[in-house]
Write a protein that holds these residues in place. Structure first.
Motif, PDB file in Angstrom:
ATOM      1  N   HIS A   1     -10.231  -2.000   7.905  1.00  0.00           N
ATOM      2  CA  HIS A   1     -11.271  -0.974   7.980  1.00  0.00           C
ATOM      3  C   HIS A   1     -12.595  -1.534   8.463  1.00  0.00           C
ATOM      4  CE1 HIS A   1      -8.150   0.947   5.596  1.00  0.00           C
ATOM      5  NE2 HIS A   1      -8.585   2.070   6.143  1.00  0.00           N
TER       6      HIS A   1
ATOM      7  N   LYS B   1     -12.984  -0.694  -3.871  1.00  0.00           N
ATOM      8  CA  LYS B   1     -13.590  -0.940  -2.568  1.00  0.00           C
ATOM      9  C   LYS B   1     -15.094  -0.704  -2.640  1.00  0.00           C
ATOM     10  CE  LYS B   1     -10.129  -0.550   0.876  1.00  0.00           C
ATOM     11  NZ  LYS B   1      -9.848   0.115   2.154  1.00  0.00           N
TER      12      LYS B   1
ATOM     13  N   GLU C   1      -3.627  -3.138   6.948  1.00  0.00           N
ATOM     14  CA  GLU C   1      -2.731  -2.030   7.292  1.00  0.00           C
ATOM     15  C   GLU C   1      -1.709  -2.445   8.342  1.00  0.00           C
ATOM     16  OE1 GLU C   1      -5.609   1.665   5.996  1.00  0.00           O
ATOM     17  OE2 GLU C   1      -5.343   1.307   8.141  1.00  0.00           O
TER      18      GLU C   1
ATOM     19  N   ARG D   1       0.881  -1.179   0.000  1.00  0.00           N
ATOM     20  CA  ARG D   1       0.000   0.000   0.000  1.00  0.00           C
ATOM     21  C   ARG D   1       0.906   1.214   0.000  1.00  0.00           C
ATOM     22  NH1 ARG D   1      -5.200   0.408   2.795  1.00  0.00           N
ATOM     23  NH2 ARG D   1      -4.556   2.552   3.062  1.00  0.00           N
TER      24      ARG D   1
ATOM     25  N   GLY E   1     -11.107   4.067  -3.161  1.00  0.00           N
ATOM     26  CA  GLY E   1     -11.619   3.942  -1.800  1.00  0.00           C
ATOM     27  C   GLY E   1     -13.132   3.902  -1.734  1.00  0.00           C
ATOM     28  N   ALA E   2     -13.618   3.497  -0.556  1.00  0.00           N
ATOM     29  CA  ALA E   2     -15.057   3.346  -0.358  1.00  0.00           C
ATOM     30  C   ALA E   2     -15.811   4.644  -0.659  1.00  0.00           C
ATOM     31  CB  ALA E   2     -15.321   2.905   1.081  1.00  0.00           C
ATOM     32  N   ARG E   3     -15.227   5.777  -0.268  1.00  0.00           N
ATOM     33  CA  ARG E   3     -15.907   7.060  -0.489  1.00  0.00           C
ATOM     34  C   ARG E   3     -16.005   7.407  -1.971  1.00  0.00           C
ATOM     35  NH1 ARG E   3     -13.094   6.726   3.703  1.00  0.00           N
ATOM     36  NH2 ARG E   3     -13.593   7.614   5.728  1.00  0.00           N
TER      37      ARG E   3
ATOM     38  N   ARG F   1     -14.821  -4.171   2.458  1.00  0.00           N
ATOM     39  CA  ARG F   1     -14.126  -3.506   3.570  1.00  0.00           C
ATOM     40  C   ARG F   1     -15.062  -3.187   4.727  1.00  0.00           C
ATOM     41  NH1 ARG F   1     -16.483   1.019   4.866  1.00  0.00           N
ATOM     42  NH2 ARG F   1     -14.644   2.344   5.087  1.00  0.00           N
TER      43      ARG F   1
ATOM     44  N   LYS G   1      -5.077  11.008   0.811  1.00  0.00           N
ATOM     45  CA  LYS G   1      -5.987  10.339   1.737  1.00  0.00           C
ATOM     46  C   LYS G   1      -7.354  11.012   1.761  1.00  0.00           C
ATOM     47  CE  LYS G   1      -5.421   7.372   3.854  1.00  0.00           C
ATOM     48  NZ  LYS G   1      -5.605   5.973   3.402  1.00  0.00           N
TER      49      LYS G   1
HETATM   50  C1  PEP Z   1      -7.931   3.089   3.240  1.00  0.00           C
HETATM   51  O1  PEP Z   1      -7.742   2.053   2.579  1.00  0.00           O
HETATM   52  O2  PEP Z   1      -7.063   3.627   3.950  1.00  0.00           O
HETATM   53  C2  PEP Z   1      -9.289   3.680   3.256  1.00  0.00           C
HETATM   54  C3  PEP Z   1      -9.470   4.993   3.347  1.00  0.00           C
HETATM   55  O3  PEP Z   1     -10.254   2.750   3.198  1.00  0.00           O
HETATM   56  P1  PEP Z   1     -11.805   2.896   2.806  1.00  0.00           P
HETATM   57  O4  PEP Z   1     -11.833   3.584   1.496  1.00  0.00           O
HETATM   58  O5  PEP Z   1     -12.247   1.461   2.754  1.00  0.00           O
HETATM   59  O6  PEP Z   1     -12.455   3.661   3.918  1.00  0.00           O
END
Ligand code: PEP
Ligand code: MN
Length: 254
Positions: free
Chosen positions: A188, A123, A214, A42, A100-102, A153, A47
């Motif tokens: 997560h 994700k 992680e 990773r 990412g999930a968002r 996740r 972020k």
């Molecule tokens: C991540 O992988 O650090 C992360 C932000 O995960 P997620 O998108 O699943 O919340």
């Protein structure tokens, strides 16, 4: 399909690991994950955070650290783009993208990542049905890029002890719905390091195609998601246990 030379969807179930976010000491963090047995790193320099006053990632200045980590460990690396500019910045420095999930519902980002022509780990949004998740994967595939890996996740439920509720059924259910490999992110889902190992083993037991977890040499000093980061010995132990369980499952299915 493969991230670098690491195949997903075959007998070997790759482990992706490294810190939540790239920090100044990242190269040593990546080397620790590699020494513990990780197959892919990773390397998230951008972020997505829940509030703007939190650390937003080291940004483009962290990209040379990705290059160095890749050379020093010999491992492929993935990173999360938040928009089309990030896709372009990262494209030649990573072996795959993490959406990412968002961002799962950001169709323009999915298209940009797909067009870059490298594998995309997608994700699941914490509130997405399987159909919505597969629909998001179709945005990547519509660009001609079929190298998509789905990542469960955890979803939002009425359970508040864990950060999210790991929907372990996603692995067997989606096996009948799609040709795409499904991996598990126990970090997560758990939100706390003591629950990461059991959830990873659950993922291995249901036949997940891989695990993303992680880790940080000094977990409490992680700049993001410190509560769920595994130490290097904990990561090594998780990888050994996942490998042992996977070979047991394979033996019992033959
Ligand atoms: C991540 O992988 O650090 C992360 C932000 O995960 P997620 O998108 O699943 O919340
Ligand atoms: Mn994280």
């Amino acid at each position: 399909m493969a991230i670098g030379d690491v195949v997903f969807g075959g007998d070997h179930r790759p482990i992706i690991s490294g810190p939540c976010s790239v920090e100044p000491g990242y190269v040593a963090h990546a080397e620790a994950a590699a020494a513990a047995g990780a197959d892919v790193l990773r390397g998230c320099v951008f972020k997505p955070r829940s509030a703007p006053d939190r650390f937003q990632g080291i940004g483009a200045e962290g990209i040379p650290l990705l290059d160095e980590a890749r050379v020093r460990t010999g491992l492929p690396i993935i990173a999360e783009p938040l928009d089309g500019d990030d896709v372009r910045l990262l494209r030649d420095h990573v072996d795959g993208f993490l959406i990412g999930a968002r961002s799962m519902r950001n169709s323009r980002l999915l298209e940009a990542a797909g067009r870059a022509g490298i594998p995309v780990i997608l994700k699941r949004s914490f509130a997405a049905t399987y159909d919505e998740w597969l629909g998001a994967a179709d945005y990547v595939r519509a660009t001609g890029n079929d190298d998509v890996i789905l990542c469960e996740r955890g979803i939002r439920t009425f359970v508040t002890e864990t950060r999210n509720t790991l929907d372990i059924a996603a692995v067997p259910v989606l096996a009948g719905r799609t040709d795409l490999p499904v991996i598990i992110d126990p970090s997560h889902a758990a939100g706390r390091r003591e629950w990461v190992l059991p959830l990873a083993l659950a993922g291995a037991a249901v036949g997940a195609a891989g695990i993303i977890v992680e880790s940080h040499p000094v977990p409490d000093q992680s700049w993001t998601d410190s509560c769920q980061a595994l130490s290097t010995p904990e990561l090594r132990n998780l990888i050994e246990q996942v490998r042992r369980l996977t070979s047991l499952c394979e033996l019992s299915s033959t």
